[in-house]
Design a protein around this motif. Structure first.
Motif, PDB file in Angstrom:
ATOM      1  N   GLY A   6       7.893   0.349  11.517  1.00  9.84           N
ATOM      2  CA  GLY A   6       9.182   0.739  12.075  1.00  9.84           C
ATOM      3  C   GLY A   6      10.233  -0.333  11.865  1.00  9.84           C
ATOM      4  O   GLY A   6       9.971  -1.421  11.358  1.00  9.84           O
ATOM      5  N   GLY A   7      11.453  -0.001  12.259  1.00  7.90           N
ATOM      6  CA  GLY A   7      12.540  -0.965  12.174  1.00  7.90           C
ATOM      7  C   GLY A   7      13.593  -0.635  11.145  1.00  7.90           C
ATOM      8  O   GLY A   7      14.639  -1.285  11.095  1.00  7.90           O
ATOM      9  N   VAL A  20       8.562   1.297   1.374  1.00  4.42           N
ATOM     10  CA  VAL A  20       8.263   0.691   2.671  1.00  4.42           C
ATOM     11  C   VAL A  20       8.118   1.760   3.747  1.00  4.42           C
ATOM     12  O   VAL A  20       7.160   1.747   4.538  1.00  4.42           O
ATOM     13  N   LEU A  21       9.057   2.711   3.784  1.00  4.75           N
ATOM     14  CA  LEU A  21       9.011   3.766   4.808  1.00  4.75           C
ATOM     15  C   LEU A  21       7.731   4.595   4.738  1.00  4.75           C
ATOM     16  O   LEU A  21       7.199   5.025   5.761  1.00  4.75           O
ATOM     17  N   ARG A  50       0.821  -1.203   0.000  1.00  6.56           N
ATOM     18  CA  ARG A  50       0.000   0.000   0.000  1.00  6.56           C
ATOM     19  C   ARG A  50       0.858   1.258   0.000  1.00  6.56           C
ATOM     20  O   ARG A  50       1.886   1.332   0.655  1.00  6.56           O
ATOM     21  N   ARG A  51       0.387   2.250  -0.757  1.00  5.83           N
ATOM     22  CA  ARG A  51       1.120   3.505  -0.892  1.00  5.83           C
ATOM     23  C   ARG A  51       0.729   4.495   0.192  1.00  5.83           C
ATOM     24  O   ARG A  51      -0.404   4.496   0.681  1.00  5.83           O
ATOM     25  N   GLY A  52       1.669   5.363   0.548  1.00  6.27           N
ATOM     26  CA  GLY A  52       1.382   6.441   1.469  1.00  6.27           C
ATOM     27  C   GLY A  52       0.634   7.563   0.768  1.00  6.27           C
ATOM     28  O   GLY A  52       0.453   7.548  -0.455  1.00  6.27           O
ATOM     29  N   THR A  69      10.994  10.195   1.229  1.00  4.96           N
ATOM     30  CA  THR A  69       9.934   9.331   1.734  1.00  4.96           C
ATOM     31  C   THR A  69       8.572   9.951   1.495  1.00  4.96           C
ATOM     32  O   THR A  69       7.646   9.290   1.007  1.00  4.96           O
ATOM     33  N   GLN A  70       8.438  11.220   1.841  1.00  5.85           N
ATOM     34  CA  GLN A  70       7.177  11.922   1.578  1.00  5.85           C
ATOM     35  C   GLN A  70       6.955  12.122   0.092  1.00  5.85           C
ATOM     36  O   GLN A  70       5.872  11.881  -0.425  1.00  5.85           O
ATOM     37  N   TYR A  71       7.993  12.555  -0.606  1.00  6.87           N
ATOM     38  CA  TYR A  71       7.839  12.861  -2.029  1.00  6.87           C
ATOM     39  C   TYR A  71       7.459  11.622  -2.822  1.00  6.87           C
ATOM     40  O   TYR A  71       6.692  11.710  -3.785  1.00  6.87           O
TER      41      TYR A  71
END
Length: 481
Positions: free
Chosen positions: A117-118, A109-110, A2-4, A126-128
């Motif tokens: 986490g991890g 993943v982030l 799944r995408r952020g 990560t946001q972009y």
């Protein structure tokens, strides 16, 4: 996986936080073109008129060097992130593309809502990454039925080969990461990350990467939102600080509300544009294609010829400035030849026991220069015969492709309009190019058949064939009696 979520309205804040400067331009959702750059005021290259109050600086966007995703950027991030360094050491260091795809996999993943986490802290990427599309309209991401639209085109074998390569890459990745428990669980055990994710990462890279001076293959956030036009109004470059700038072309005017564009490739043919970017530029005048070549089925020397040629044999057709198709296929000249003509292969054994296949033409060693065979044939007394063979083979190949393209293809109800239109456009362009090429080849063949050398050769071949048939008939009659 799944995408952020990262929306366009969040981009200005992200840019301020990461020192990305937009100068009187903004990113907007443009109908039918996705995200793109829009001028917020009249923009004119400053070198055109420095006294006009409405004139803007030519720099429209500046992206810091530390945001550029390149080989250098990947290595820097590996120094900062232990988790990414482990991923890179386990499965990377093979190519810039491969390392960048691993970086994008890490950000996938982030940024995912499933991430627990991890792996350490996030990065600006990560946001972009969540702003980038989950679907890219390039053929490797088309649905299975949509791939049938490419039957007979030059993209059909290219897309099939690319999908095969991506599948092998993902299988290799899974094997390499089996020793890292975190990644093994994601890929092999839970199958949270699948080959479809890998195909998406490749699509994002292929459709958004560019070649930067001093940095090589790179992805640049925000700059990758600029759309293409063959009549581009802007270009990118590295400034004196090592930052990436988007600059207006000299003497160029862009009115308020108009789109700002760059050129993705001046001479890229339609198939390449569709393969890499998911669209065909209707304004482009470049028309060419490339087809893979297979040796003749009944050629006993086919394996030796392929080995000696040393690379994947291809047929290239390209229109010149006058719209006339030009054919290039060096391997076909090898396909035309046999031992009776003077082509020979010998195995050379070195003192250390190693063996090498050597190729000879008229006793000259041409192992290191197989592409020169055409030039050598020009000085042979049977050159016209070889040209006739060459044209005949090319003619049959193209005619076979055209027959596939000419078969009627009805639009399925489930077809996505954009993909159907792109595939139909490609089929039309390549059909026209094939037809023009066949016409030229047919004219050349007719001229060759009128050459005295060719006429005499064909007569002698016919006489030899008659003698063989007569001899066989006599032998059969004697056996019967």
């Amino acid at each position: 996986m799944r995408r952020g979520h990262f929306s366009l309205k969040d981009l200005p804040a992200w840019c301020i936080l990461n020192n990305v400067a937009f100068i009187d331009v903004k990113v907007a959702d443009i109908s039918g073109r996705g995200y793109g750059f829009i001028a917020e005021k009249n923009l004119v290259d400053k070198e055109k008129d420095q006294n006009d109050d409405d004139v803007d600086f030519t720099t429209l966007l500046t992206v810091p060097r530390d945001l550029v995703l390149s080989a250098e950027g990947v290595e820097e991030y590996a120094k900062e992130s232990k988790a990414f360094r482990e991923l890179l050491n386990a499965a990377g260091h093979q190519s810039t593309r491969g390392d960048i795809l691993l970086f994008l996999l890490f950000q996938l993943v982030l940024s995912s809502p499933d991430y627990n986490g991890g792996l350490g802290s996030s990065t600006p990427w990560t946001q972009y990454f969540s702003l980038l599309p989950a679907e890219v309209p390039i053929p490797t991401m088309w649905h299975e039925p949509e791939l049938s639209y490419l039957e007979g085109t030059s993209l059909e074998p290219a897309v099939s080969a690319k999908l095969g390569t991506l599948t092998k890459e993902f299988d290799h990745l899974r094997d390499k990461l089996a020793g890292l428990s975190y990644w093994n669980e994601l890929i092999s055990i839970d199958e949270t990350i699948t080959v479809r994710d890998w195909i998406l990462l490749d699509a994002l890279y292929r459709s958004r990467s560019l070649d930067l001076p001093g940095l090589g293959e790179s992805m640049v956030p925000c700059l990758d939102l600029v759309n293409h036009s063959s009549q581009a109004t802007a270009h990118f470059q590295i400034n004196s600080k090592g930052e990436v700038d988007l600059r207006l072309h000299k003497g160029c005017l862009v009115a308020t509300g108009e789109e700002i564009t760059i050129n993705y490739g001046q001479d890229k043919p339609p198939a390449e544009m569709l393969f890499s970017y998911g669209f065909i530029d209707t304004a482009s005048t470049t028309n060419s294609l490339v087809l893979p070549l297979e040796p003749l089925d009944d050629d006993p020397l086919s394996a030796a010829k392929l080995h000696a040629f040393g690379k994947v044999p291809k047929l290239r057709i390209k229109e010149d400035g006058n719209g006339m198709p030009q054919v290039s296929a060096p391997f076909v000249y090898l396909m035309c030849l046999n031992e009776e003509d003077g082509l020979a292969f010998r195995v050379l054994q070195e003192v250390d026991g190693s063996r090498h296949l050597k190729m000879f033409w008229q006793d000259d060693d041409i192992t290191d220069s197989p592409d020169t065979i055409h030039t050598r044939l020009q000085h042979h007394e049977l050159n016209k015969i070889f040209e006739l063979r060459f044209i005949t083979i090319i003619f049959d190949i193209i005619q076979g492709q055209l027959e596939k393209l000419s078969s009627s293809l009805a639009k399925p109800e489930s077809a996505r309009d954009r993909i159907w239109q792109a595939a139909s456009h490609l089929r039309s362009l390549e059909s026209t190019l094939f037809e023009k090429t066949l016409q030229v080849l047919d004219e050349n063949r007719t001229q060759l058949l009128q050459e005295d050398t060719v006429i005499e050769y064909l007569r002698s071949m016919e006489a030899d064939q008659t003698d063989i048939i007569s001899a066989e008939a006599a032998e059969n009659e004697e056996d019967f009696s």
